[in-house]
Design a protein around this motif. Structure first.
Motif, PDB file in Angstrom:
ATOM      1  N   LEU A 158     -15.976  -4.998   3.553  1.00 16.89           N
ATOM      2  CA  LEU A 158     -17.368  -4.790   3.159  1.00 16.89           C
ATOM      3  C   LEU A 158     -17.770  -5.510   1.878  1.00 16.89           C
ATOM      4  CD1 LEU A 158     -17.842  -1.010   3.982  1.00 16.89           C
ATOM      5  CD2 LEU A 158     -18.493  -2.997   5.342  1.00 16.89           C
ATOM      6  N   SER A 159     -16.823  -5.927   1.093  1.00 16.33           N
ATOM      7  CA  SER A 159     -17.154  -6.532  -0.190  1.00 16.33           C
ATOM      8  C   SER A 159     -16.817  -8.019  -0.180  1.00 16.33           C
ATOM      9  CB  SER A 159     -16.371  -5.843  -1.306  1.00 16.33           C
ATOM     10  OG  SER A 159     -16.620  -6.484  -2.523  1.00 16.33           O
ATOM     11  N   ALA A 160     -17.831  -8.818  -0.370  1.00 14.24           N
ATOM     12  CA  ALA A 160     -17.604 -10.266  -0.427  1.00 14.24           C
ATOM     13  C   ALA A 160     -16.950 -10.655  -1.746  1.00 14.24           C
ATOM     14  CB  ALA A 160     -18.925 -11.001  -0.270  1.00 14.24           C
ATOM     15  N   ALA A 161     -17.072  -9.818  -2.764  1.00 14.98           N
ATOM     16  CA  ALA A 161     -16.518 -10.141  -4.081  1.00 14.98           C
ATOM     17  C   ALA A 161     -15.068  -9.701  -4.220  1.00 14.98           C
ATOM     18  CB  ALA A 161     -17.364  -9.479  -5.166  1.00 14.98           C
ATOM     19  N   PHE A 162     -14.520  -8.973  -3.267  1.00 18.72           N
ATOM     20  CA  PHE A 162     -13.143  -8.484  -3.352  1.00 18.72           C
ATOM     21  C   PHE A 162     -12.290  -9.240  -2.337  1.00 18.72           C
ATOM     22  CE2 PHE A 162      -9.701  -5.463  -2.311  1.00 18.72           C
ATOM     23  CZ  PHE A 162      -9.171  -5.321  -3.581  1.00 18.72           C
ATOM     24  N   PRO A 163     -11.516 -10.225  -2.783  1.00 26.33           N
ATOM     25  CA  PRO A 163     -10.689 -11.007  -1.856  1.00 26.33           C
ATOM     26  C   PRO A 163      -9.415 -10.233  -1.481  1.00 26.33           C
ATOM     27  CG  PRO A 163     -10.409 -11.811  -4.080  1.00 26.33           C
ATOM     28  CD  PRO A 163     -11.440 -10.713  -4.146  1.00 26.33           C
ATOM     29  N   LEU A 175      -7.207 -10.099   1.055  1.00 20.96           N
ATOM     30  CA  LEU A 175      -5.980 -10.750   1.516  1.00 20.96           C
ATOM     31  C   LEU A 175      -5.262 -11.444   0.365  1.00 20.96           C
ATOM     32  CD1 LEU A 175      -4.127 -11.443   3.860  1.00 20.96           C
ATOM     33  CD2 LEU A 175      -5.553 -13.424   4.322  1.00 20.96           C
ATOM     34  N   LEU A 176      -6.009 -12.118  -0.482  1.00 19.94           N
ATOM     35  CA  LEU A 176      -5.414 -12.802  -1.621  1.00 19.94           C
ATOM     36  C   LEU A 176      -4.765 -11.814  -2.592  1.00 19.94           C
ATOM     37  CD1 LEU A 176      -4.935 -15.451  -3.135  1.00 19.94           C
ATOM     38  CD2 LEU A 176      -7.133 -15.096  -4.248  1.00 19.94           C
ATOM     39  N   VAL A 177      -5.442 -10.707  -2.882  1.00 18.39           N
ATOM     40  CA  VAL A 177      -4.900  -9.680  -3.770  1.00 18.39           C
ATOM     41  C   VAL A 177      -3.633  -9.093  -3.164  1.00 18.39           C
ATOM     42  CG1 VAL A 177      -5.332  -7.399  -4.769  1.00 18.39           C
ATOM     43  CG2 VAL A 177      -7.106  -9.147  -4.835  1.00 18.39           C
ATOM     44  N   TYR A 178      -3.633  -8.834  -1.858  1.00 21.32           N
ATOM     45  CA  TYR A 178      -2.448  -8.280  -1.194  1.00 21.32           C
ATOM     46  C   TYR A 178      -1.267  -9.238  -1.305  1.00 21.32           C
ATOM     47  CZ  TYR A 178       0.331  -5.654   2.145  1.00 21.32           C
ATOM     48  OH  TYR A 178       1.324  -4.906   2.723  1.00 21.32           O
ATOM     49  N   LEU A 179      -1.502 -10.513  -1.072  1.00 21.68           N
ATOM     50  CA  LEU A 179      -0.418 -11.497  -1.151  1.00 21.68           C
ATOM     51  C   LEU A 179       0.147 -11.594  -2.566  1.00 21.68           C
ATOM     52  CD1 LEU A 179      -1.846 -14.331   1.113  1.00 21.68           C
ATOM     53  CD2 LEU A 179       0.073 -12.818   1.619  1.00 21.68           C
ATOM     54  N   VAL A 180      -0.712 -11.564  -3.563  1.00 18.33           N
ATOM     55  CA  VAL A 180      -0.249 -11.612  -4.951  1.00 18.33           C
ATOM     56  C   VAL A 180       0.588 -10.374  -5.263  1.00 18.33           C
ATOM     57  CG1 VAL A 180      -1.005 -11.517  -7.360  1.00 18.33           C
ATOM     58  CG2 VAL A 180      -2.094 -13.106  -5.778  1.00 18.33           C
ATOM     59  N   ILE A 219      -6.607   2.441   4.766  1.00 14.76           N
ATOM     60  CA  ILE A 219      -7.950   2.407   5.352  1.00 14.76           C
ATOM     61  C   ILE A 219      -8.978   2.033   4.292  1.00 14.76           C
ATOM     62  CG2 ILE A 219      -9.767   3.843   6.363  1.00 14.76           C
ATOM     63  CD1 ILE A 219      -7.483   5.345   7.850  1.00 14.76           C
ATOM     64  N   GLY A 220      -8.867   2.638   3.115  1.00 15.29           N
ATOM     65  CA  GLY A 220      -9.789   2.326   2.024  1.00 15.29           C
ATOM     66  C   GLY A 220      -9.684   0.877   1.587  1.00 15.29           C
ATOM     67  N   TYR A 221      -8.479   0.347   1.543  1.00 16.69           N
ATOM     68  CA  TYR A 221      -8.265  -1.040   1.150  1.00 16.69           C
ATOM     69  C   TYR A 221      -8.892  -1.999   2.158  1.00 16.69           C
ATOM     70  CZ  TYR A 221      -5.930  -5.100  -0.796  1.00 16.69           C
ATOM     71  OH  TYR A 221      -5.676  -6.320  -1.367  1.00 16.69           O
ATOM     72  N   VAL A 222      -8.695  -1.718   3.432  1.00 17.81           N
ATOM     73  CA  VAL A 222      -9.271  -2.576   4.474  1.00 17.81           C
ATOM     74  C   VAL A 222     -10.791  -2.500   4.451  1.00 17.81           C
ATOM     75  CG1 VAL A 222      -9.491  -2.884   6.974  1.00 17.81           C
ATOM     76  CG2 VAL A 222      -7.238  -2.555   5.949  1.00 17.81           C
ATOM     77  N   CYS A 260       0.830  -1.217   0.000  1.00 15.47           N
ATOM     78  CA  CYS A 260       0.000   0.000   0.000  1.00 15.47           C
ATOM     79  C   CYS A 260       0.860   1.261   0.000  1.00 15.47           C
ATOM     80  CB  CYS A 260      -0.950   0.000   1.198  1.00 15.47           C
ATOM     81  SG  CYS A 260      -2.271  -1.208   1.073  1.00 15.47           S
ATOM     82  N   GLY A 261       1.975   1.227   0.697  1.00 17.64           N
ATOM     83  CA  GLY A 261       2.886   2.374   0.692  1.00 17.64           C
ATOM     84  C   GLY A 261       3.455   2.634  -0.690  1.00 17.64           C
ATOM     85  N   GLY A 262       3.815   1.579  -1.396  1.00 11.66           N
ATOM     86  CA  GLY A 262       4.326   1.720  -2.747  1.00 11.66           C
ATOM     87  C   GLY A 262       3.270   2.210  -3.720  1.00 11.66           C
ATOM     88  N   LEU A 263       2.044   1.686  -3.594  1.00  8.33           N
ATOM     89  CA  LEU A 263       0.952   2.161  -4.434  1.00  8.33           C
ATOM     90  C   LEU A 263       0.658   3.632  -4.172  1.00  8.33           C
ATOM     91  CD1 LEU A 263      -1.531  -0.849  -4.304  1.00  8.33           C
ATOM     92  CD2 LEU A 263      -0.408   0.051  -6.332  1.00  8.33           C
ATOM     93  N   ALA A 264       0.671   4.020  -2.917  1.00  8.40           N
ATOM     94  CA  ALA A 264       0.404   5.415  -2.564  1.00  8.40           C
ATOM     95  C   ALA A 264       1.496   6.335  -3.112  1.00  8.40           C
ATOM     96  CB  ALA A 264       0.293   5.559  -1.048  1.00  8.40           C
ATOM     97  N   GLU A 265       2.751   5.939  -3.012  1.00  7.09           N
ATOM     98  CA  GLU A 265       3.848   6.741  -3.560  1.00  7.09           C
ATOM     99  C   GLU A 265       3.720   6.861  -5.072  1.00  7.09           C
ATOM    100  OE1 GLU A 265       7.468   4.871  -2.279  1.00  7.09           O
ATOM    101  OE2 GLU A 265       7.154   5.432  -0.180  1.00  7.09           O
ATOM    102  N   HIS A 266       3.362   5.775  -5.716  1.00  6.78           N
ATOM    103  CA  HIS A 266       3.229   5.766  -7.176  1.00  6.78           C
ATOM    104  C   HIS A 266       2.080   6.658  -7.642  1.00  6.78           C
ATOM    105  CE1 HIS A 266       3.606   4.132 -11.219  1.00  6.78           C
ATOM    106  NE2 HIS A 266       2.298   3.952 -11.239  1.00  6.78           N
ATOM    107  N   LEU A 267       0.962   6.639  -6.905  1.00  3.81           N
ATOM    108  CA  LEU A 267      -0.217   7.416  -7.286  1.00  3.81           C
ATOM    109  C   LEU A 267      -0.202   8.836  -6.723  1.00  3.81           C
ATOM    110  CD1 LEU A 267      -2.902   4.641  -6.729  1.00  3.81           C
ATOM    111  CD2 LEU A 267      -1.999   5.451  -8.921  1.00  3.81           C
ATOM    112  N   GLY A 268       0.688   9.116  -5.773  1.00  4.61           N
ATOM    113  CA  GLY A 268       0.743  10.441  -5.156  1.00  4.61           C
ATOM    114  C   GLY A 268      -0.338  10.646  -4.110  1.00  4.61           C
TER     115      GLY A 268
END
Length: 66
Positions: A42-47, A49-54, A34-37, A18-26
Motif C-alpha cells: 500500500l505504500s509507494a514510499a516503503f520499499p 522488498l529492498l528493506v527485507y533483503l537488507v 501480514i502487516g509487513y506485506v 519477520c520471525g526473528g523480529l517477532a520473537e525479539h518484540l514478543g
C-alpha cells in the motif's frame, strides 16, 4: 532487556527476518508478516522488498536454535 536480534531458524517462511523480529518484540509472527506485506503493497514510499533483503544480510541467524 538485553535480547539480541537474530533471524529465526524455526519460525521462518523465506529467511526468518519477520520471525526473528517477532520473537525479539514478543509479537505474533503471522500478524507481523501480514502487516509487513500490507505496508509494502500500500505504500509507494516503503520499499518492502529492498528493506527485507537488507535485513536478511544484516541480521545474523540465531546460533542457539536448531
Amino acid at each position: 532487556m538485553n535480547k539480541k536480534l537474530y533471524r529465526s531458524k524455526q519460525n521462518k517462511t523465506i529467511a526468518g527476518v519477520c520471525g526473528g523480529l517477532a520473537e525479539h518484540l514478543g509479537w505474533d509472527a503471522d500478524k507481523l508478516r501480514i502487516g509487513y506485506v500490507v505496508l509494502s503493497v500500500l505504500s509507494a514510499a516503503f520499499p518492502g522488498l529492498l528493506v527485507y533483503l537488507v535485513l536478511w544480510f544484516v541480521i545474523p541467524e540465531n546460533p542457539a536454535q536448531v
